[in-house]
Design a protein around this motif. Structure first.
Motif, PDB file in Angstrom:
ATOM      1  N   PRO A  49     -49.450 -63.828  61.127  1.00  0.00           N
ATOM      2  CA  PRO A  49     -49.410 -63.573  59.685  1.00  0.00           C
ATOM      3  C   PRO A  49     -50.830 -63.516  59.130  1.00  0.00           C
ATOM      4  N   ALA A  50     -51.281 -62.337  58.753  1.00  0.00           N
ATOM      5  CA  ALA A  50     -52.676 -62.113  58.356  1.00  0.00           C
ATOM      6  C   ALA A  50     -53.067 -62.949  57.138  1.00  0.00           C
ATOM      7  N   GLY A  51     -54.275 -63.510  57.205  1.00  0.00           N
ATOM      8  CA  GLY A  51     -54.821 -64.239  56.074  1.00  0.00           C
ATOM      9  C   GLY A  51     -54.379 -65.675  55.948  1.00  0.00           C
ATOM     10  N   THR A  52     -53.655 -66.182  56.946  1.00  0.00           N
ATOM     11  CA  THR A  52     -53.149 -67.549  56.877  1.00  0.00           C
ATOM     12  C   THR A  52     -53.981 -68.492  57.749  1.00  0.00           C
ATOM     13  N   LEU A  53     -53.924 -69.776  57.417  1.00  0.00           N
ATOM     14  CA  LEU A  53     -54.551 -70.787  58.268  1.00  0.00           C
ATOM     15  C   LEU A  53     -53.866 -70.807  59.626  1.00  0.00           C
ATOM     16  N   GLN A  54     -52.565 -70.579  59.628  1.00  0.00           N
ATOM     17  CA  GLN A  54     -51.808 -70.529  60.890  1.00  0.00           C
ATOM     18  C   GLN A  54     -52.414 -69.506  61.853  1.00  0.00           C
ATOM     19  N   ALA A  55     -52.770 -68.344  61.337  1.00  0.00           N
ATOM     20  CA  ALA A  55     -53.357 -67.301  62.176  1.00  0.00           C
ATOM     21  C   ALA A  55     -54.721 -67.734  62.706  1.00  0.00           C
ATOM     22  N   LEU A  56     -55.533 -68.336  61.835  1.00  0.00           N
ATOM     23  CA  LEU A  56     -56.867 -68.765  62.250  1.00  0.00           C
ATOM     24  C   LEU A  56     -56.786 -69.886  63.286  1.00  0.00           C
ATOM     25  N   VAL A  57     -55.876 -70.801  63.094  1.00  0.00           N
ATOM     26  CA  VAL A  57     -55.672 -71.889  64.060  1.00  0.00           C
ATOM     27  C   VAL A  57     -55.276 -71.325  65.420  1.00  0.00           C
TER      28      VAL A  57
END
Length: 208
Positions: free
Chosen positions: A40-48
């Motif tokens: 999901p682009a732009g989420t902390l979940q994606a960065l993690v």
């Protein structure tokens, strides 16, 4: 000081070489196996997810929000006491235009949620966001190191420079392997990692 690592390396130069080699290979896998496109682009979940994928073979803190304060030069990133609130705010920031996306990227850089590897992870995160929302990515091979670092240094106060630097390097070649690989090399070069070329590591991955 050498960061504690899963490889048992105590020499900082040796750790830097191992980190570059291993995490660049993992960055290649991220592109090749399509994992990025499912995030999901732009989420902390994606960065993690990205951070964990790149660095889990090296650091036990991969993909974990830091619990210590960190600084670079004279700049102190978001204090731990405010970090969770900052990340929740960033999550809610709009991301429908180039300007909004870069503003979100600047705020995530200020947050710097991990002990190490923030810049490299967040640039991949930024490209995913640009790709999904605008059908563009940054061709990092066209972004001068000094221009980028100076613009990022000033971005917490004035983000017009980083917006200009990144806008000038946008490309619609969003699924181009060559653009991605050169981008990884340049992203690492900004942080002082330039021993291994991604193209050569890709050959090793294919042999394996």
């Amino acid at each position: 000081m050498t960061l504690e690592n899963r490889l048992g390396i105590t020499d900082s130069a040796e750790l830097a070489r191992a980190e570059e080699r291993i995490s660049k290979k993992r960055a290649l896998e991220l592109f090749a196996n399509g994992s990025l496109d499912s995030l999901p682009a732009g989420t902390l979940q994606a960065l993690v997810f990205i951070h964990r994928y790149l660095f889990s073979d090296i650091y036990s803190f991969a993909g974990k929000v830091r619990k210590v304060n960190i600084a670079k030069g004279n700049f102190r990133f978001a204090p731990v006491i405010y970090l969770q609130a900052a990340l929740e705010h960033i999550e809610q920031m709009p991301q429908s235009s180039f300007e909004e996306i870069v503003e979100k990227y600047v705020e995530m850089n200020i947050a710097h949620p991990f002990r190490e590897g923030n810049g490299r992870s967040t640039r991949i995160w930024l490209d995913l966001l640009l790709k999904k929302k605008l059908g563009m990515v940054v061709d990092w091979s066209k972004v001068d190191k000094e221009d980028y670092l100076l613009a990022m240094e000033r971005s917490p106060i004035r983000d017009i420079e980083i917006k200009h630097v990144l806008r000038e390097a946008l490309t619609d070649r969003i699924n181009d392997r060559d653009v991605y690989m050169k981008g990884i090399d340049h992203s690492y070069f900004y942080e002082g990692y330039n021993i291994f070329r991604t193209e050569e590591l890709a050959e090793d991955v294919e042999k394996e």
